[in-house]
Scaffold this motif. Structure first.
Motif, short mmCIF file in Angstrom:
data_model
loop_
_atom_site.label_atom_id
_atom_site.label_comp_id
_atom_site.label_asym_id
_atom_site.label_seq_id
_atom_site.Cartn_x
_atom_site.Cartn_y
_atom_site.Cartn_z
N VAL A 1 0.84 -1.20 0.00
CA VAL A 1 0.00 0.00 0.00
C VAL A 1 0.87 1.25 0.00
O VAL A 1 0.68 2.17 -0.82
N ALA A 2 1.86 1.29 0.89
CA ALA A 2 2.68 2.50 1.03
C ALA A 2 3.44 2.79 -0.26
O ALA A 2 3.43 3.92 -0.76
N LEU A 3 4.10 1.74 -0.82
CA LEU A 3 4.91 1.97 -2.02
C LEU A 3 4.04 2.30 -3.23
O LEU A 3 4.40 3.13 -4.06
N LEU A 4 2.90 1.62 -3.28
CA LEU A 4 2.03 1.86 -4.44
C LEU A 4 1.42 3.25 -4.39
O LEU A 4 1.37 3.97 -5.41
N ILE A 5 0.96 3.64 -3.22
CA ILE A 5 0.36 4.97 -3.09
C ILE A 5 1.41 6.03 -3.39
O ILE A 5 1.17 6.97 -4.16
N ALA A 6 2.60 5.84 -2.81
CA ALA A 6 3.67 6.80 -3.04
C ALA A 6 4.01 6.87 -4.53
O ALA A 6 4.13 7.95 -5.11
N GLY A 7 4.12 5.69 -5.13
CA GLY A 7 4.50 5.63 -6.54
C GLY A 7 3.43 6.21 -7.44
O GLY A 7 3.72 7.07 -8.29
N ILE A 8 2.20 5.77 -7.25
CA ILE A 8 1.13 6.18 -8.17
C ILE A 8 0.73 7.64 -7.93
O ILE A 8 0.66 8.45 -8.85
N ALA A 9 0.49 7.93 -6.66
CA ALA A 9 -0.08 9.23 -6.34
C ALA A 9 0.92 10.37 -6.55
O ALA A 9 0.57 11.42 -7.07
N VAL A 10 2.14 10.11 -6.18
CA VAL A 10 3.12 11.19 -6.25
C VAL A 10 3.87 11.17 -7.57
O VAL A 10 3.97 12.18 -8.26
N ASP A 11 4.37 9.96 -7.95
CA ASP A 11 5.24 9.90 -9.13
C ASP A 11 4.47 9.95 -10.44
O ASP A 11 5.06 10.20 -11.48
N ALA B 1 -5.88 -3.74 -4.32
CA ALA B 1 -7.17 -3.06 -4.52
C ALA B 1 -7.28 -1.86 -3.59
O ALA B 1 -7.65 -0.75 -4.02
N GLY B 2 -6.92 -2.07 -2.33
CA GLY B 2 -7.02 -0.98 -1.34
C GLY B 2 -6.11 0.19 -1.71
O GLY B 2 -6.52 1.35 -1.67
N SER B 3 -4.89 -0.16 -2.12
CA SER B 3 -3.95 0.92 -2.41
C SER B 3 -4.33 1.66 -3.69
O SER B 3 -4.12 2.87 -3.79
N PHE B 4 -4.93 0.97 -4.66
CA PHE B 4 -5.38 1.66 -5.88
C PHE B 4 -6.50 2.64 -5.56
O PHE B 4 -6.54 3.74 -6.11
N VAL B 5 -7.40 2.21 -4.65
CA VAL B 5 -8.50 3.10 -4.27
C VAL B 5 -7.94 4.37 -3.62
O VAL B 5 -8.28 5.50 -4.01
N VAL B 6 -7.04 4.16 -2.63
CA VAL B 6 -6.47 5.32 -1.93
C VAL B 6 -5.63 6.16 -2.89
O VAL B 6 -5.72 7.41 -2.92
N ALA B 7 -4.85 5.48 -3.72
CA ALA B 7 -3.98 6.20 -4.66
C ALA B 7 -4.80 7.02 -5.66
O ALA B 7 -4.40 8.13 -6.04
N TYR C 1 -4.41 15.64 -7.03
CA TYR C 1 -3.36 16.32 -7.80
C TYR C 1 -3.88 16.69 -9.20
O TYR C 1 -3.14 17.19 -10.03
N GLY C 2 -5.11 16.26 -9.46
CA GLY C 2 -5.72 16.63 -10.73
C GLY C 2 -5.42 15.67 -11.87
O GLY C 2 -5.54 16.04 -13.04
N HIS C 3 -4.99 14.45 -11.55
CA HIS C 3 -4.80 13.48 -12.64
C HIS C 3 -5.35 12.12 -12.20
O HIS C 3 -5.70 11.92 -11.04
N SER C 4 -5.43 11.18 -13.13
CA SER C 4 -5.98 9.86 -12.82
C SER C 4 -4.93 8.78 -13.08
O SER C 4 -3.90 9.04 -13.71
N ILE C 5 -5.23 7.59 -12.60
CA ILE C 5 -4.28 6.48 -12.78
C ILE C 5 -4.60 5.78 -14.10
O ILE C 5 -5.72 5.29 -14.28
N PRO C 6 -3.64 5.73 -15.00
CA PRO C 6 -3.91 5.07 -16.28
C PRO C 6 -3.92 3.54 -16.12
O PRO C 6 -2.98 2.97 -15.57
#
Lengths: 242, 320
Positions: free
Chosen positions: A30-40, A113-119, A126-131
């Motif tokens: 969760v932590a790495l995915l959220i950090a990666g998806i949401a921030v990067d 699944a949980g981390s994708f929802v949070v991410a 941030y104004g963008h979505s996860i592709p």
């Protein structure tokens, strides 16, 4: 078999250590995915790569969990009562393997699944979505299957070693030393079908390369290792007195 | 359910632990399983339960090997290692996980916890249990499937006198319900009070088996304790009949009497002559007796005689 699986579930849920390991694995994903998806993702990073970052740690943790699920029975002496309740070793190990696969699959699914929802929520802020593309779907599928197989493979190793420390050491030595040596000094082709090379090849976005170009073939190779070691473990358990 | 053990042999490397052992355990009886340390009792029980693989021979329960039993805990209840418990798992969960594998209803878990007196600590971690409580939990596990056969290895280990009495009564109760109760114990005096049948082994071989009465009757001859101020003369008279005489536990057996001097009031332990004969012999020779006590041959006496040549090691003799 359902009765044996229920017994395994009670064993699993009634002590804290497996839950702690699952919680740590889920937290890392969760932590790495959220950090990666949401921030990067704002910098154009592939979400599949963000997911793959956690794979090494999670696979090691789930392997250790698998080893513990059987080796702890030897450590605390409950294995004798287990074998008197289920004298057919092959059925018992099969039940443990099926249960282990389920634990790995469900844990990985919940974590991803949980981390994708949070991410997604964070990314939206941030104004963008996860592709979501085919590569991400393949990576998630390979990740979840590799997670399930890892617990089963850990159980197979534990049935051979009967000892947590020995089982975990064997797994780590193979993963970080033996397979690298084979790949470097023997052949790349042989190295690619070794268990952990196959595990990482199951997750297309992982940075560890393997000769297995198709992720689902790698999943099958990794599963074959788990089944093969389980067969060896069953033969050994049948021959040795608990 | 009848247990038949037929020609079991089990070797660990160069050590022959069990050597062609055969015996039967019948329903409705408590069968004691005794032998010196290292005689092969636990190995035999483990082979019966398919935990150890026999080199030859087999054990069957109404004709079926243990591995062939469907839901074996419903047929055979076993107490082998009471301390085999995950220390962080509760007593209730410990039983529930085994109940699940044999399709035993959850309600039975609470029932057996109540039976063994652990209902109040059912949710406590088993790691905090005393040896006695662990033994009770082990017995609860054996009772879980309400089986017609009970195999109990040293069930009184770690129990206080009240617990030992409880185990004794439980075994009797279970046998009276028609179950086959097979129990090993080194507490021979306790075992002697409850068993109907005995299987005695030494160095993995069968030394005797049959009813308690038969084993004691064939191996334990009449025993009499005599106290007399003229013990030496009486002892010599008794010895002439062929009976064995021990003076104050330090005299020689049979054919003569040693220890003590004439006129001293000494105790004689006589084997092989009953109390009436000893009394008549004393009266006929004008010897005063201070005590004349017939003793029933005990399980200890029979055990020691049967196993005296088979013990691999023994404690040093007192005073030697």
């Amino acid at each position: 078999m359902s009765a044996l699986l229920r017994g395994e579930w009670i064993k699993f849920r009634s002590v804290r250590s497996p839950w702690v390991m699952i919680a740590v694995a889920v937290a890392v994903v969760v932590a790495l995915l959220i950090a990666g998806i949401a921030v990067d993702s704002s910098k154009g990073r592939d979400p599949a790569e963000s997911l793959a970052v956690s794979s090494t740690f999670v696979i090691v943790l789930l392997l250790v969990l698998g080893v513990q699920l059987i080796a702890q029975e030897y450590r605390f002496g409950t294995i004798r009562a287990t074998f008197t309740s289920v004298p057919d070793c092959s059925r018992l190990i099969l039940a443990k393997m099926i249960f282990g696969v389920a634990v790995g699959l469900v844990s990985a699914l919940i974590a991803i699944a949980g981390s994708f929802v949070v991410a997604s929520i964070v990314a939206n802020s941030y104004g963008h979505s996860i592709p979501i593309d085919a590569r991400l779907v393949e990576t998630v599928s390979g990740y979840v299957l590799a997670a399930g197989i890892s617990v089963a493979l850990g159980i197979a190793v534990g049935s051979i070693t009967r000892n947590s420390a020995l089982g975990i050491t064997a797994v780590l030595l193979d993963m970080f030393v033996l397979e690298s040596l084979v790949t470097v000094f023997a052949s790349e082709g042989l190295g690619s079908v070794l268990p952990f090379r196959a595990a990482f090849a199951s997750i297309p976005a992982t940075s560890i390369r393997s000769g297995l170009s198709l992720w689902f073939v790698a999943v099958l190779v990794y599963a074959a290792w788990a089944v093969g070691l389980a067969v060896i473990g069953t033969v050994i358990v049948e021959r040795r007195d608990p | 359910m009848q247990i038949e053990v037929s020609g079991i042999t089990k070797r660990f490397g160069s050590v022959l632990a069990v050597d062609g052992l055969s015996f039967s355990v019948r329903p409705g009886a408590v069968t004691g399983f005794v032998g010196p340390n290292g005689a092969g009792k636990s190995t035999t029980m483990r082979v019966m339960l398919a935990l150890d693989r026999a080199d030859s021979g087999q054990a069957t329960f109404d004709g079926h090997r243990y591995r062939e039993l469907a839901d074996p805990m419903r047929s055979v209840g076993a107490l082998l290692d009471a301390e085999g418990v995950h220390p962080r798992r509760s007593a209730r969960n410990h039983l529930a996980m085994f109940a699940a594998t044999n399709r035993i209803p959850d309600a039975r878990v609470d029932e057996v916890l109540g039976l063994v007196g652990l209902a109040d600590v059912a949710t406590r971690r088993a790691g905090g249990f005393s040896l006695g409580m662990s033994q009770h939990l082990g017995l609860a596990l054996a009772l879980l499937g309400d089986p017609p056969v009970m195999i109990l290895d040293e069930p009184a280990n770690g129990l206080d006198p009240e617990g030992i009495l409880w185990i004794r009564r439980s075994m009797r109760y279970l046998a009276d319900q028609g179950r086959s109760v097979f129990v090993s114990s080194h507490l021979l005096s306790e075992l002697g009070q409850v068993v109907d049948e005995l299987v005695v082994i030494g160095k993995g071989r069968l030394l005797a088996s049959g009813s308690l009465h038969d084993v004691l009757g064939t191996q334990g001859r009449p025993l009499v304790t005599v106290v007399s101020p003229d013990a030496r003369r009486l002892g010599e008279l008794i010895a002439r009949t062929g009976a064995a005489v021990v003076v104050d536990d330090v005299g020689a057996e049979g054919g003569g009497v040693e220890g003590g001097g004439a006129g001293e009031s000494l105790r004689l332990d006589v084997t092989g002559l009953d109390a009436a004969s000893v009394g008549e012999l004393a009266a006929a020779n004008g010897i005063v007796l201070h005590e004349l006590t017939p003793r029933e041959p005990s399980l200890e006496d029979a055990f020691l005689r049967l196993t005296s040549k088979t013990q691999e090691f023994r404690a040093g003799e007192a005073g030697s």
